[in-house]
Design a protein around this motif. Structure first.
Motif, mmCIF file in Angstrom:
data_model
loop_
_atom_site.group_PDB
_atom_site.id
_atom_site.type_symbol
_atom_site.label_atom_id
_atom_site.label_comp_id
_atom_site.label_asym_id
_atom_site.label_seq_id
_atom_site.Cartn_x
_atom_site.Cartn_y
_atom_site.Cartn_z
ATOM 1 N N LEU A 85 0.807 -1.212 0.000
ATOM 2 C CA LEU A 85 0.000 0.000 0.000
ATOM 3 C C LEU A 85 0.844 1.267 0.000
ATOM 4 O O LEU A 85 1.924 1.315 0.590
ATOM 5 N N SER A 86 0.320 2.274 -0.665
ATOM 6 C CA SER A 86 0.967 3.569 -0.803
ATOM 7 C C SER A 86 0.023 4.658 -0.307
ATOM 8 O O SER A 86 -1.195 4.462 -0.287
ATOM 9 N N PRO A 87 0.548 5.825 0.100
ATOM 10 C CA PRO A 87 -0.343 6.923 0.503
ATOM 11 C C PRO A 87 -1.362 7.285 -0.574
ATOM 12 O O PRO A 87 -2.441 7.788 -0.256
ATOM 13 N N GLU A 88 -1.033 7.030 -1.834
ATOM 14 C CA GLU A 88 -1.952 7.309 -2.931
ATOM 15 C C GLU A 88 -3.188 6.414 -2.896
ATOM 16 O O GLU A 88 -4.176 6.689 -3.584
ATOM 17 N N ASP A 89 -3.138 5.350 -2.109
ATOM 18 C CA ASP A 89 -4.276 4.448 -1.983
ATOM 19 C C ASP A 89 -5.265 4.925 -0.923
ATOM 20 O O ASP A 89 -6.333 4.324 -0.758
ATOM 21 N N THR A 90 -4.927 5.966 -0.200
ATOM 22 C CA THR A 90 -5.818 6.505 0.830
ATOM 23 C C THR A 90 -7.121 6.973 0.192
ATOM 24 O O THR A 90 -7.114 7.785 -0.731
ATOM 25 N N ALA A 91 -8.232 6.454 0.685
ATOM 26 C CA ALA A 91 -9.540 6.791 0.131
ATOM 27 C C ALA A 91 -10.625 6.070 0.903
ATOM 28 O O ALA A 91 -10.359 5.204 1.741
ATOM 29 N N MET A 92 -11.865 6.437 0.614
ATOM 30 C CA MET A 92 -13.005 5.685 1.097
ATOM 31 C C MET A 92 -13.248 4.609 0.052
ATOM 32 O O MET A 92 -13.382 4.919 -1.140
ATOM 33 N N TYR A 93 -13.298 3.370 0.491
ATOM 34 C CA TYR A 93 -13.505 2.258 -0.426
ATOM 35 C C TYR A 93 -14.929 1.738 -0.329
ATOM 36 O O TYR A 93 -15.443 1.492 0.756
ATOM 37 N N TYR A 94 -15.550 1.574 -1.479
ATOM 38 C CA TYR A 94 -16.932 1.118 -1.559
ATOM 39 C C TYR A 94 -17.021 -0.183 -2.336
ATOM 40 O O TYR A 94 -16.364 -0.346 -3.357
ATOM 41 N N CYS A 95 -17.853 -1.096 -1.871
ATOM 42 C CA CYS A 95 -18.124 -2.279 -2.669
ATOM 43 C C CYS A 95 -19.423 -2.041 -3.408
ATOM 44 O O CYS A 95 -20.267 -1.239 -2.990
#
Length: 119
Positions: A85-95
């Protein structure tokens, strides 16, 4: 009523891993597209990964080789294994779940689980 509930989000340092889960009720996986999307403040929602009716998977270029989408039909649960994982992956994740093939689009959405990656 179809409900999708994400879990497994949290805060980890860069290079770490997380496994997101999405439990689905009122809906059976057979012959339906399933997927994960993410959104950061000020950015539009983007597709992360999908698994189609026939099992075919698709990933956005930025996560290819690091993320793996999978599902457990018996448990009606969708997963997203996220590695390196990278800081660029920071987000709200939705299925999300569709009614047919992924090309048709998504119909049902979860409320999201927050993933925060620090360096």
């Amino acid at each position: 009523q179809v409900q999708l509930v994400e879990s497994g989000g949290g805060s980890v340092q860069a290079g770490g891993s997380l496994r997101l889960s999405c439990g689905i009720t009122g809906f059976h996986f057979v012959n339906h597209c399933l997927g994960w999307f993410r959104q950061s403040p000020g950015k539009e929602r983007e597709k992360v990964a999908t698994i189609d009716r026939d099992g075919t998977t698709s990933y956005t270029d930025s996560v290819k080789g690091r993320f793996t989408i999978s599902k457990d039909n018996a448990a009606n649960t969708l997963y997203l294994q996220m590695n390196t994982l990278s800081p660029e992956d920071t987000a709200m994740y939705y299925c999300a779940a569709g009614l047919s093939y992924c090309v048709v689009g998504m119909t049902y959405w979860g409320k999201g689980t927050l993933v925060t990656i620090s360096s």
